[in-house]
Design a protein around this motif. Structure first.
Motif, PDB file in Angstrom:
ATOM      1  N   ASN A 159       0.702  -1.112  -0.010  1.00 58.58           N
ATOM      2  CA  ASN A 159      -0.034  -0.080   0.036  1.00 58.58           C
ATOM      3  C   ASN A 159       0.813   1.355   0.015  1.00 58.58           C
ATOM      4  O   ASN A 159       0.348   2.342   0.176  1.00 58.58           O
ATOM      5  N   ALA A 160       2.158   1.029  -0.026  1.00 60.47           N
ATOM      6  CA  ALA A 160       3.036   2.301  -0.184  1.00 60.47           C
ATOM      7  C   ALA A 160       3.037   3.194  -1.451  1.00 60.47           C
ATOM      8  O   ALA A 160       3.060   2.789  -2.712  1.00 60.47           O
ATOM      9  N   CYS A 161       2.500   4.439  -1.288  1.00 55.08           N
ATOM     10  CA  CYS A 161       2.281   5.240  -2.514  1.00 55.08           C
ATOM     11  C   CYS A 161       3.359   5.778  -2.958  1.00 55.08           C
ATOM     12  O   CYS A 161       4.565   5.920  -2.430  1.00 55.08           O
ATOM     13  N   VAL A 162       3.572   6.045  -4.179  1.00 48.32           N
ATOM     14  CA  VAL A 162       4.578   6.750  -4.952  1.00 48.32           C
ATOM     15  C   VAL A 162       4.801   8.093  -4.207  1.00 48.32           C
ATOM     16  O   VAL A 162       3.644   8.686  -4.176  1.00 48.32           O
ATOM     17  N   ASP A 163       5.887   8.464  -3.781  1.00 51.01           N
ATOM     18  CA  ASP A 163       6.159   9.549  -3.230  1.00 51.01           C
ATOM     19  C   ASP A 163       6.332  10.816  -4.240  1.00 51.01           C
ATOM     20  O   ASP A 163       7.326  11.716  -4.460  1.00 51.01           O
ATOM     21  N   ASN A 164       5.045  11.125  -4.683  1.00 54.34           N
ATOM     22  CA  ASN A 164       5.003  12.227  -5.509  1.00 54.34           C
ATOM     23  C   ASN A 164       3.515  13.045  -5.471  1.00 54.34           C
ATOM     24  O   ASN A 164       2.811  12.366  -4.640  1.00 54.34           O
ATOM     25  N   SER A 165       3.218  13.848  -6.197  1.00 52.08           N
ATOM     26  CA  SER A 165       2.001  14.602  -5.896  1.00 52.08           C
ATOM     27  C   SER A 165       0.771  13.684  -6.401  1.00 52.08           C
ATOM     28  O   SER A 165      -0.583  14.024  -5.948  1.00 52.08           O
ATOM     29  N   ASN A 166       0.893  12.479  -7.395  1.00 53.86           N
ATOM     30  CA  ASN A 166      -0.204  11.850  -7.437  1.00 53.86           C
ATOM     31  C   ASN A 166      -0.450  10.749  -6.609  1.00 53.86           C
ATOM     32  O   ASN A 166      -1.814  10.345  -6.353  1.00 53.86           O
ATOM     33  N   LYS A 167       0.080  10.531  -5.588  1.00 49.47           N
ATOM     34  CA  LYS A 167      -0.105   9.441  -4.581  1.00 49.47           C
ATOM     35  C   LYS A 167      -0.468   8.196  -5.239  1.00 49.47           C
ATOM     36  O   LYS A 167      -1.649   7.613  -4.462  1.00 49.47           O
ATOM     37  N   ASN A 194      -9.773  -0.434  -2.211  1.00 42.78           N
ATOM     38  CA  ASN A 194     -10.647   0.731  -2.427  1.00 42.78           C
ATOM     39  C   ASN A 194      -9.911   2.108  -1.955  1.00 42.78           C
ATOM     40  O   ASN A 194     -10.460   3.049  -1.745  1.00 42.78           O
ATOM     41  N   ALA A 195      -8.472   1.976  -1.980  1.00 42.53           N
ATOM     42  CA  ALA A 195      -7.544   2.989  -1.834  1.00 42.53           C
ATOM     43  C   ALA A 195      -7.831   4.078  -2.729  1.00 42.53           C
ATOM     44  O   ALA A 195      -8.117   4.049  -4.105  1.00 42.53           O
ATOM     45  N   ILE A 196      -7.613   5.278  -2.236  1.00 38.94           N
ATOM     46  CA  ILE A 196      -7.858   6.472  -3.284  1.00 38.94           C
ATOM     47  C   ILE A 196      -6.546   7.298  -3.548  1.00 38.94           C
ATOM     48  O   ILE A 196      -5.613   7.371  -2.839  1.00 38.94           O
ATOM     49  N   ASN A 197      -6.465   7.982  -4.738  1.00 37.32           N
ATOM     50  CA  ASN A 197      -5.289   8.615  -5.115  1.00 37.32           C
ATOM     51  C   ASN A 197      -5.515  10.326  -4.928  1.00 37.32           C
ATOM     52  O   ASN A 197      -6.258  10.272  -4.128  1.00 37.32           O
ATOM     53  N   GLU A 198      -4.481  11.193  -5.211  1.00 34.50           N
ATOM     54  CA  GLU A 198      -4.793  12.490  -5.233  1.00 34.50           C
ATOM     55  C   GLU A 198      -6.058  13.046  -5.479  1.00 34.50           C
ATOM     56  O   GLU A 198      -6.440  13.923  -5.002  1.00 34.50           O
ATOM     57  N   THR A 202     -10.624   5.571  -6.953  1.00 33.12           N
ATOM     58  CA  THR A 202     -10.127   4.184  -6.484  1.00 33.12           C
ATOM     59  C   THR A 202      -9.512   3.660  -7.850  1.00 33.12           C
ATOM     60  O   THR A 202      -9.555   4.155  -8.942  1.00 33.12           O
ATOM     61  N   PRO A 203      -8.905   2.412  -7.463  1.00 30.40           N
ATOM     62  CA  PRO A 203      -8.403   1.774  -8.866  1.00 30.40           C
ATOM     63  C   PRO A 203      -9.721   1.309  -9.797  1.00 30.40           C
ATOM     64  O   PRO A 203      -9.617   1.525 -11.146  1.00 30.40           O
ATOM     65  N   CYS A 222     -12.367  -8.878  -5.981  1.00 33.85           N
ATOM     66  CA  CYS A 222     -11.483  -8.625  -5.018  1.00 33.85           C
ATOM     67  C   CYS A 222     -11.892  -7.728  -3.968  1.00 33.85           C
ATOM     68  O   CYS A 222     -11.517  -7.239  -2.799  1.00 33.85           O
ATOM     69  N   GLY A 223     -13.412  -7.356  -4.202  1.00 30.04           N
ATOM     70  CA  GLY A 223     -13.887  -6.609  -3.191  1.00 30.04           C
ATOM     71  C   GLY A 223     -14.237  -5.220  -3.409  1.00 30.04           C
ATOM     72  O   GLY A 223     -14.642  -4.376  -2.552  1.00 30.04           O
ATOM     73  N   ALA A 224     -13.859  -4.647  -4.562  1.00 31.63           N
ATOM     74  CA  ALA A 224     -14.100  -3.377  -4.681  1.00 31.63           C
ATOM     75  C   ALA A 224     -15.394  -2.724  -5.086  1.00 31.63           C
ATOM     76  O   ALA A 224     -16.588  -3.466  -5.170  1.00 31.63           O
ATOM     77  N   ASN A 225     -15.660  -1.530  -4.275  1.00 35.27           N
ATOM     78  CA  ASN A 225     -17.049  -1.031  -4.074  1.00 35.27           C
ATOM     79  C   ASN A 225     -17.351  -0.328  -5.394  1.00 35.27           C
ATOM     80  O   ASN A 225     -16.849   0.777  -5.771  1.00 35.27           O
ATOM     81  N   VAL A 226     -18.423  -0.900  -6.076  1.00 30.74           N
ATOM     82  CA  VAL A 226     -19.021  -0.381  -7.311  1.00 30.74           C
ATOM     83  C   VAL A 226     -19.657   1.017  -7.202  1.00 30.74           C
ATOM     84  O   VAL A 226     -19.942   1.647  -8.314  1.00 30.74           O
ATOM     85  N   ASN A 227     -20.103   1.270  -6.041  1.00 33.43           N
ATOM     86  CA  ASN A 227     -20.596   2.661  -5.756  1.00 33.43           C
ATOM     87  C   ASN A 227     -20.192   3.663  -5.196  1.00 33.43           C
ATOM     88  O   ASN A 227     -20.551   4.675  -4.733  1.00 33.43           O
TER      89      ASN A 227
END
Length: 418
Positions: A159-167, A194-198, A202-203, A222-227
């Motif tokens: 779950n480590a995000c890229v260390d830039n503005s996009n996260k 369901n992780a969120i970016n900047e 979600t993916p 894998c359990g993504a929330n469609v709503n």
């Protein structure tokens, strides 16, 4: 690797170490580099007695080691080298001898990030099954998957995000670079589906936005929330997919419809509104794609919902000249719409029907919007709303033929214009 394409940039982190010709330390770095590329674990283990496993190695890019890197000095951490070039055995050896799977380079990238950024591209449309190139690409995919499993087994932070503005998380990276086979492995190893970016996407939002059915199906499994809605816009995956598909035609449109159906069959709320009050049906009507509109109607989309600016789906449809010319689809929408609202909350008519060529149609629609439905029409509308498009064939067995045709028939615009 010849003509094989790898994703991402091949630039390494620039370092300030001396040239290999300038002394023993550079010679040691060259040996470590060669051992990792050749997956010579015995040599790697011996060389690590002299070179700390988490310290960068520096080589001259135009040396005989790798002429493709250019002419500058290049520096890279050993585990990043193994990950970038998908050397699974070297990767395992380094990790077993103390390599930190989450150490970052100067760009804020971990070994997992580099692996995904440089994931090998495969395409069944470019190569024939079974030929040499296809076998080679398949082998590269296999090696990349082996590396992914190795770093996950050794506790890499999935779950480590890229260390830039996009996260971007690893899951976001996988979607961005089209590496859908890794999604399930990352999820099985604890990736937040369901992780969120900047941008608060979600993916699944990203996969829907690019109409990638395989990724969408994997993420949902894998359990993504469609709503889940994007916090800054209120967009759902369904609305994003409809927006993108509405701009396509031919096979791309068919692929988009397939993606939309995946979301609807997995419980996507067909009438969800974004922050402006727009629904998927508003977007589909503006796009004017009959197949998308039919699909949304099949899943009981409401064609009478208004945006915060008082715009109905048919208002959106009448914005565009190309839509208005499709009188058959316009008739269908009219028959599902009541009351017929031709203006928004400011009393402005749609731009499309203000064109001179549609003057007669505009006058007819204005009269129609001012005419109340008869009791018979109200009953027909209620039957259509109750059973929808999905069950209209079932209703056909319950009603006399003429009555069913009357209920599910559409306006004859040619008659209206007389």
């Amino acid at each position: 690797m010849g003509n094989i394409t790898m994703r991402g940039s091949r630039e390494l982190v620039t370092g300030g170490a001396k040239s290999p010709e300038e002394g023993p330390p550079a010679t040691l770095h060259t040996q470590v580099y060669k051992a990792i590329i050749k997956e010579d674990c015995t040599a790697i283990q011996a060389l690590l007695r002299s070179h700390p496993v988490n310290q960068p190695i520096t080589v001259l890019a135009n040396s005989t080691i790798n002429r493709s890197l250019g002419s500058k000095m290049q520096s890279i951490i050993p585990i990043h080298l193994a990950a970038e070039y998908h050397r699974a055995q070297s990767l395992r050896c380094l990790l077993e001898h103390g390599a930190d799977p989450d150490i970052r380079d100067t760009r804020g990238l971990t070994a997992l990030h580099l692996m995904l950024l440089h994931w090998p591209v495969t395409s069944s449309t470019l190569t024939k099954p079974g030929n040499r190139i296809q076998r080679l690409l398949t082998d590269l995919q296999r090696k990349a998957m082996a590396c992914l499993r190795v770093v996950c087994e050794h506790g890499a932070q999935v779950n480590a995000c890229v260390d830039n503005s996009n996260k971007l998380s690893p899951l976001h990276l996988a979607v961005t670079y089209g590496t859908y086979p890794v999604l399930a492995i990352l999820a099985q190893n604890g990736a937040h589906i369901n992780a969120i970016n900047e941008s608060s996407m979600t993916p699944l939002h990203m996969a829907a936005d690019i109409l990638n059915k395989e990724m969408m199906e994997t993420l949902i499994a894998c359990g993504a929330n469609v709503n889940c809605a994007v916090s800054c816009t209120g967009n759902t995956a369904l609305k994003l997919a409809v927006c993108t598909a509405s701009s396509k035609a031919g096979r791309l449109l068919a692929a988009g419809i397939s993606c939309i159906r995946v979301l609807l069959t997995h419980g996507a709320h067909v009438n969800a509104q974004d922050h402006k009050g727009l629904t998927a049906m508003h977007e589909a009507c503006f796009g004017g794609r009959e197949a998308i509109i039919h699909l949304l109607l099949e899943f009981e989309a409401n064609v009478n919902i208004l945006t915060k600016n008082g715009e109905s789906p048919i208002y959106m449809y009448l914005q565009r000249r190309s839509n208005i010319r499709d009188t058959a689809l316009l008739a269908k929408l009219l028959y599902h719409t009541y009351p017929l609202r031709l203006t928004n909350s400011q009393g402005i008519l749609p731009a499309g029907i203000m064109l001179l060529e549609f003057q007669l149609l505009r006058e007819t629609l204005v009269k129609l919007s001012q005419k109340p439905l008869s009791l018979e029409d109200i009953c027909k509308r209620n039957i259509r709303n109750l059973y929808g498009e999905r069950y209209k064939q079932h209703v056909k067995h319950l009603l006399p033929g003429k009555m069913w045709s009357s209920v599910y028939g559409y306006y004859d615009l040619a008659c209206l214009l007389k």
